[in-house]
Design a protein around this motif. Structure first.
Motif, PDB file in Angstrom:
ATOM      1  N   GLY A 495      46.652  27.046  55.283  1.00 55.76           N
ATOM      2  CA  GLY A 495      46.757  25.879  54.413  1.00 55.76           C
ATOM      3  C   GLY A 495      45.735  25.836  53.292  1.00 55.76           C
ATOM      4  N   ARG A 496      44.915  26.899  53.145  1.00 56.04           N
ATOM      5  CA  ARG A 496      43.869  26.847  52.114  1.00 56.04           C
ATOM      6  C   ARG A 496      44.364  27.447  50.795  1.00 56.04           C
ATOM      7  NH1 ARG A 496      38.444  29.346  54.075  1.00 56.04           N
ATOM      8  NH2 ARG A 496      39.740  30.946  55.072  1.00 56.04           N
ATOM      9  N   TRP A 497      43.791  26.968  49.713  1.00 53.87           N
ATOM     10  CA  TRP A 497      44.026  27.539  48.393  1.00 53.87           C
ATOM     11  C   TRP A 497      43.035  28.673  48.179  1.00 53.87           C
ATOM     12  CZ3 TRP A 497      47.529  25.839  44.567  1.00 53.87           C
ATOM     13  CH2 TRP A 497      48.299  24.736  44.944  1.00 53.87           C
ATOM     14  N   ARG A 498      43.497  29.730  47.510  1.00 50.43           N
ATOM     15  CA  ARG A 498      42.576  30.826  47.168  1.00 50.43           C
ATOM     16  C   ARG A 498      42.269  30.798  45.673  1.00 50.43           C
ATOM     17  NH1 ARG A 498      44.351  31.063  52.452  1.00 50.43           N
ATOM     18  NH2 ARG A 498      42.390  31.598  53.422  1.00 50.43           N
ATOM     19  N   LEU A 499      40.995  30.912  45.356  1.00 50.64           N
ATOM     20  CA  LEU A 499      40.559  31.017  43.961  1.00 50.64           C
ATOM     21  C   LEU A 499      39.976  32.409  43.802  1.00 50.64           C
ATOM     22  CD1 LEU A 499      38.633  27.592  43.643  1.00 50.64           C
ATOM     23  CD2 LEU A 499      41.064  28.027  43.252  1.00 50.64           C
ATOM     24  N   TYR A 500      40.692  33.294  43.115  1.00 53.72           N
ATOM     25  CA  TYR A 500      40.200  34.652  42.909  1.00 53.72           C
ATOM     26  C   TYR A 500      39.564  34.723  41.520  1.00 53.72           C
ATOM     27  CZ  TYR A 500      43.069  35.942  46.956  1.00 53.72           C
ATOM     28  OH  TYR A 500      43.621  36.033  48.212  1.00 53.72           O
ATOM     29  N   ALA A 501      38.244  34.857  41.483  1.00 56.97           N
ATOM     30  CA  ALA A 501      37.524  34.924  40.201  1.00 56.97           C
ATOM     31  C   ALA A 501      37.311  36.386  39.839  1.00 56.97           C
ATOM     32  CB  ALA A 501      36.196  34.196  40.320  1.00 56.97           C
ATOM     33  N   PHE A 502      38.038  36.847  38.839  1.00 55.54           N
ATOM     34  CA  PHE A 502      37.875  38.226  38.349  1.00 55.54           C
ATOM     35  C   PHE A 502      36.831  38.186  37.243  1.00 55.54           C
ATOM     36  CE2 PHE A 502      41.934  38.292  40.423  1.00 55.54           C
ATOM     37  CZ  PHE A 502      41.994  39.557  41.007  1.00 55.54           C
ATOM     38  N   ALA A 503      35.700  38.823  37.484  1.00 53.90           N
ATOM     39  CA  ALA A 503      34.574  38.717  36.553  1.00 53.90           C
ATOM     40  C   ALA A 503      34.804  39.587  35.319  1.00 53.90           C
ATOM     41  CB  ALA A 503      33.302  39.167  37.266  1.00 53.90           C
ATOM     42  N   GLY A 504      34.409  39.041  34.163  1.00 46.68           N
ATOM     43  CA  GLY A 504      34.485  39.817  32.925  1.00 46.68           C
ATOM     44  C   GLY A 504      33.393  40.888  32.912  1.00 46.68           C
ATOM     45  N   PRO A 540      32.254  24.670  53.284  1.00 46.93           N
ATOM     46  CA  PRO A 540      32.531  24.611  51.840  1.00 46.93           C
ATOM     47  C   PRO A 540      33.854  25.260  51.437  1.00 46.93           C
ATOM     48  CG  PRO A 540      30.594  25.987  52.310  1.00 46.93           C
ATOM     49  CD  PRO A 540      30.973  25.319  53.588  1.00 46.93           C
ATOM     50  N   ASP A 541      34.365  26.159  52.281  1.00 44.00           N
ATOM     51  CA  ASP A 541      35.638  26.797  51.921  1.00 44.00           C
ATOM     52  C   ASP A 541      36.804  26.265  52.753  1.00 44.00           C
ATOM     53  OD1 ASP A 541      35.050  27.859  54.359  1.00 44.00           O
ATOM     54  OD2 ASP A 541      35.200  29.958  53.759  1.00 44.00           O
ATOM     55  N   ALA A 542      36.660  25.051  53.285  1.00 45.45           N
ATOM     56  CA  ALA A 542      37.707  24.514  54.162  1.00 45.45           C
ATOM     57  C   ALA A 542      39.012  24.257  53.406  1.00 45.45           C
ATOM     58  CB  ALA A 542      37.228  23.226  54.819  1.00 45.45           C
ATOM     59  N   VAL A 543      38.914  23.942  52.127  1.00 48.00           N
ATOM     60  CA  VAL A 543      40.122  23.650  51.353  1.00 48.00           C
ATOM     61  C   VAL A 543      40.354  24.719  50.279  1.00 48.00           C
ATOM     62  CG1 VAL A 543      41.289  21.915  49.922  1.00 48.00           C
ATOM     63  CG2 VAL A 543      39.743  21.177  51.759  1.00 48.00           C
ATOM     64  N   PHE A 544      39.253  25.171  49.642  1.00 46.54           N
ATOM     65  CA  PHE A 544      39.343  26.186  48.580  1.00 46.54           C
ATOM     66  C   PHE A 544      38.506  27.394  48.978  1.00 46.54           C
ATOM     67  CE2 PHE A 544      39.846  22.052  46.590  1.00 46.54           C
ATOM     68  CZ  PHE A 544      41.075  22.222  45.958  1.00 46.54           C
ATOM     69  N   ASP A 545      39.159  28.519  49.037  1.00 44.96           N
ATOM     70  CA  ASP A 545      38.496  29.751  49.445  1.00 44.96           C
ATOM     71  C   ASP A 545      38.252  30.587  48.181  1.00 44.96           C
ATOM     72  OD1 ASP A 545      37.686  32.088  50.610  1.00 44.96           O
ATOM     73  OD2 ASP A 545      39.609  32.546  51.569  1.00 44.96           O
ATOM     74  N   LEU A 546      37.013  30.542  47.690  1.00 43.47           N
ATOM     75  CA  LEU A 546      36.669  31.257  46.453  1.00 43.47           C
ATOM     76  C   LEU A 546      36.269  32.691  46.771  1.00 43.47           C
ATOM     77  CD1 LEU A 546      35.906  31.181  43.350  1.00 43.47           C
ATOM     78  CD2 LEU A 546      33.585  30.594  44.126  1.00 43.47           C
ATOM     79  N   ARG A 547      36.837  33.640  46.042  1.00 42.77           N
ATOM     80  CA  ARG A 547      36.464  35.051  46.187  1.00 42.77           C
ATOM     81  C   ARG A 547      36.196  35.592  44.790  1.00 42.77           C
ATOM     82  NH1 ARG A 547      37.898  36.860  51.945  1.00 42.77           N
ATOM     83  NH2 ARG A 547      38.460  34.806  52.724  1.00 42.77           N
ATOM     84  N   ALA A 548      35.232  36.517  44.673  1.00 41.49           N
ATOM     85  CA  ALA A 548      34.919  37.074  43.348  1.00 41.49           C
ATOM     86  C   ALA A 548      35.093  38.581  43.368  1.00 41.49           C
ATOM     87  CB  ALA A 548      33.502  36.707  42.946  1.00 41.49           C
TER      88      ALA A 548
END
Ligand SMILES: Cc1cc2nc3c(=O)[nH]c(=O)nc-3n(C[C@H](O)[C@H](O)[C@H](O)COP(=O)(O)OP(=O)(O)OC[C@H]3O[C@@H](n4cnc5c(N)ncnc54)[C@H](O)[C@@H]3O)c2cc1C
Length: 680
Positions: A495-504, A540-548
């Motif tokens: 049920g979590r959203w993933r935020l994939y941050a692709f670094a410049g 902190p990642d219970a709702v949004f799972d940030l990955r870089a």
């Protein structure tokens, strides 16, 4: 996989600790539930496995049969479905057990001897790089088993109530928090005829082509019948046909036949064209026997022989393509004022021929689309109006399937070209098959712009992550341990959203911009979705799972130098999560930036929904747009949802949060246009 976060636990890590909220499984169906699922087919079990991850949601699943399916029915598992199985952590087992479809061969009448068949074509089944998973074949019953195991091992310990047949559903919004009243009838000999009543917030009819749930909400399947009988049998046979371990399409003067090689190396499925039916005739009236099926197959195989030693399962059916105009109980045009309470999924809302192998796949994807939305509403993250998006997105997908299947079935049943202008050129048939391989692999689904899928104005930042399509995984290297992993496998059915941050380029050294600025915004800004929608005390990642994902080699990147959000402290002991930062640089081959067209200068943020679909591609620094996107359909957390749902106090808190949030938002509805985009 990750485990031991809340303390060392011996034994199978796939078996989660039971939550104190888990409803103990009793002989009687619970009289009051949040979600009642009807039917233990692929759709019902996908939904049940998804909801079982949330023990604070009270789910029950009923099935009219007395136990699990043992054999027969569907067997094709598309690449996209394998990606979804990965989210449920059983893709590896399916890979091991299943038969892989690598190539398809095409046969037609021999020009010299038309009563003989000859091979005229061969195509690769799945184009290279389409998915990290192959197209496989496995008995539907085994897929059911894996879902049932997932449910048994979940914090909810969910198990079906068998021998219960849905008789009726009545919805009365005035009846408070549980407006749907369901009447069930027991079907086992000991209790035959006994009735049970269940009150539910939501009911999902996954009860197949003859759905009683569909009838109860006054919807019907509308469409066409092709008046053509087909037979299907799973056989153990001896044959001199050379392609028996390939998927094969045969067009012959004696009819058409499809071969599906099956798991285990010996079993073969044959779909055999049988009789043309009259306008008002049903297939049952023909009383087709398995002996007739075998004889028809033998005629089509000529000059090759087929000596059937055992028939493990067989069935006859007629082709038709039918679909419901709406997949829930809200009348068209009333979406602004009514919340859907009863849904239908899978064969209950679309039926078609089995030969393109889409029935089980599409049904499971329906349920995967609905599952996270029901969970988000019941957990108070989104208003119930979100649930309109299920019909908006999936009915359009069903319609595409019906259109595809009508054409495909017509072609399969067409006689091969006779050289006089009649019949279908076998090459044309093969070309149609090749043209639709992406579609049949399940990766062609493209949801239109809506509140849940943003527009494509920044698509150029990551051309290979098309907004509205499934997140197309690729390999990256985890910097904490130099392990090469599939990035998309971060997307679990939780049920979590993933935020994939692709670094410049050079982002790793940029203190003020890019990934660091994004992390600062997410951690500190009052507008941050992470702060708005993650309850106090949750990880902190219970709702949004940030990955870089950085472009530098892992040797140039230090986890300790990363913002705290990228190696957050979590769980009971505040242990660090080391699995969120990746390097794109691999030893061999193009990296994920090249493979997926990610802008190397600016980077990109790719927002992925809990069902693995890309919701948004945007610049890393457009923080306000990120905040606005989630504000469009999420509810600010008001209560203290717990940090550790396994602790008794926390669990009660979670349950209370469901009740207050569902009440709080039960009559709120987003503008209709927001949910009506369907698919592209
Ligand atoms: C006999 C048969 C043969 C098939 N053969 C093939 C094939 O060869 N190839 C192929 O690709 N596809 C085949 N299919 C289709 C494929 O199985 C479906 O597309 C797929 O299973 C759809 O999944 P579902 O969960 O929507 O429905 P189903 O798998 O049909 O599951 C529905 C479940 O609901 C239960 N149910 C029904 N009514 C009630 C009620 N009132 N109360 C409680 N429970 C109820 C049923 O017992 C069933 O377990 C076949 C289907 C059937 C029924």
């Amino acid at each position: 996989m990750q485990f031991h976060l809340d303390g060392f636990r011996p034994g199978d890590p796939q078996r989660h600790p039971a939550s104190p909220l888990a409803l103990p499984h009793t002989d009687a169906v619970p009289p009051q539930v949040d979600v009642l699922i009807v039917g233990c087919g692929p759709a019902g079990l996908t939904l049940a496995a998804q909801l079982a991850a949330f023990p604070e949601i009270r789910t029950a699943i009923v099935e009219q049969k007395e136990g699990p399916l043992e054999k027969g029915q569907a067997d094709g598992i598309a690449c996209r479905t394998m990606e979804m199985f990965e989210a449920f952590d059983f893709a590896e087992r399916v890979l091991q057990e299943s038969c892989w479809i690598n190539e398809v061969t095409f046969w037609k009448p021999d020009g010299q001897q038309p009563q003989h068949i000859v091979r005229h074509g061969r195509v690769q089944d799945t184009e290279d790089g389409l998915s990290e998973f192959p197209h496989v074949v496995l008995n539907q019953a085994r897929v059911h088993d894996l879902y049932l195991e997932t449910m048994r091992n979940s914090p909810s310990r969910l198990a079906p109530h068998y021998a219960r047949k849905l008789v009726d559903v009545v919805v009365d919004e005035a009846a408070g928090d549980y407006p749907a009243t369901v009447t069930l009838e027991r079907t086992d000999p000991q209790h035959a005829g006994q009735r049970e009543t269940v009150r539910a917030r939501y009911v999902v009819g996954c009860d197949g082509a003859r759905s009683a749930t569909r009838a109860a909400i006054g919807r019907e399947l509308v469409g066409e019948a092709a008046h053509q009988a087909w037979g299907v049998m799973d056989v153990l046979a001896i044959t001199d046909f050379p392609d028996v371990r390939y998927k094969v399409a045969i067009q012959s003067g004696a009819g058409s036949l499809l071969i599906i090689p099956r798991e285990g190396g010996y079993l073969t499925r044959l779909y055999v064209e049988m009789d043309k039916l009259g306008e008002d005739e049903r297939v049952a009236q023909r009383q087709i026997t398995v002996e007739r099926l075998i004889e028809a197959a033998q005629r089509i195989f000529h000059p090759y022989t087929l000596d059937v030693k055992e028939v493990a399962w067989w069935s006859v059916y007629e082709i038709g393509q039918r679909i419901c105009d709406k997949y829930d109980n809200v009348a068209a045009g009333r979406e602004d004022s009514e919340i859907p309470r009863v849904f239908i999924a899978g064969d209950a809302c679309h039926t078609h021929s089995p030969k393109a192998g889409q029935g089980m796949n599409c049904s499971m994807q329906d349920a995967f689309n609905l599952g996270w939305k029901l969970a988000a509403v019941l957990r108070g993250l989104c208003p119930p109006a979100l649930l309109h998006s299920y019909n908006a997105e999936r009915q359009a997908v069903g319609k595409q399937l019906i259109d595809f299947d009508s054409e495909w079935s017509r072609m399969i049943s067409d006689k091969p070209a006779d050289g006089q202008g009649a019949g279908l050129d076998p090459k044309e048939f093969q070309t149609y098959f090749e043209r639709h391989l992406r579609y049949t692999a399940g990766v062609g689904t493209h949801y239109g712009a809506s509140l849940l899928c943003g527009d494509d104005r920044h698509q150029a930042l990551a051309t290979g992550f098309q907004v509205g399509t499934r997140f197309h995984s690729a390999q990256v290297l985890r910097i904490s341990d130099a392990k090469v992993v599939q990035l998309g496998h971060a997307g679990k059915a939780d049920g979590r959203w993933r935020l994939y941050a692709f670094a410049g380029r050079n982002d790793a050294r940029d203190e003020d911009g890019g990934v660091r600025a994004l992390c600062r915004f997410l951690e500190t800004s009052p507008d941050s979705p992470l702060r708005r929608y993650t309850a106090a005390g949750q990880d902190p990642d219970a709702v949004f799972d940030l990955r870089a994902i950085f472009q530098e080699s892992h040797a140039e990147l230090e986890i300790q130098a990363m913002p705290a959000l990228l190696w957050p402290q979590k769980g009971r002991y505040g242990l660090r999560d080391y699995e969120k930062v990746f390097s794109a640089r691999l030893k061999h081959g193009p990296d994920i930036f090249d493979l997926r067209g990610v802008d190397r200068e600016q980077g990109a943020l790719v927002v992925v929904r809990p069902d693995q679909y890309v919701a948004l591609v945007m610049p890393l620094d457009d923080h306000q747009a990120l905040a606005d996107f989630f504000a469009g359909f999420m509810l600010r957390r008001v209560g203290g949802s717990p940090a550790h749902p396994t602790s008794p106090g926390a669990a009660c808190g979670a349950r209370a949060a469901i009740q207050s949030n569902t009440r709080r938002s039960s009559h709120r509805s987003a503008p209709r246009t927001a949910w009506s985009a369907g698919c592209r």
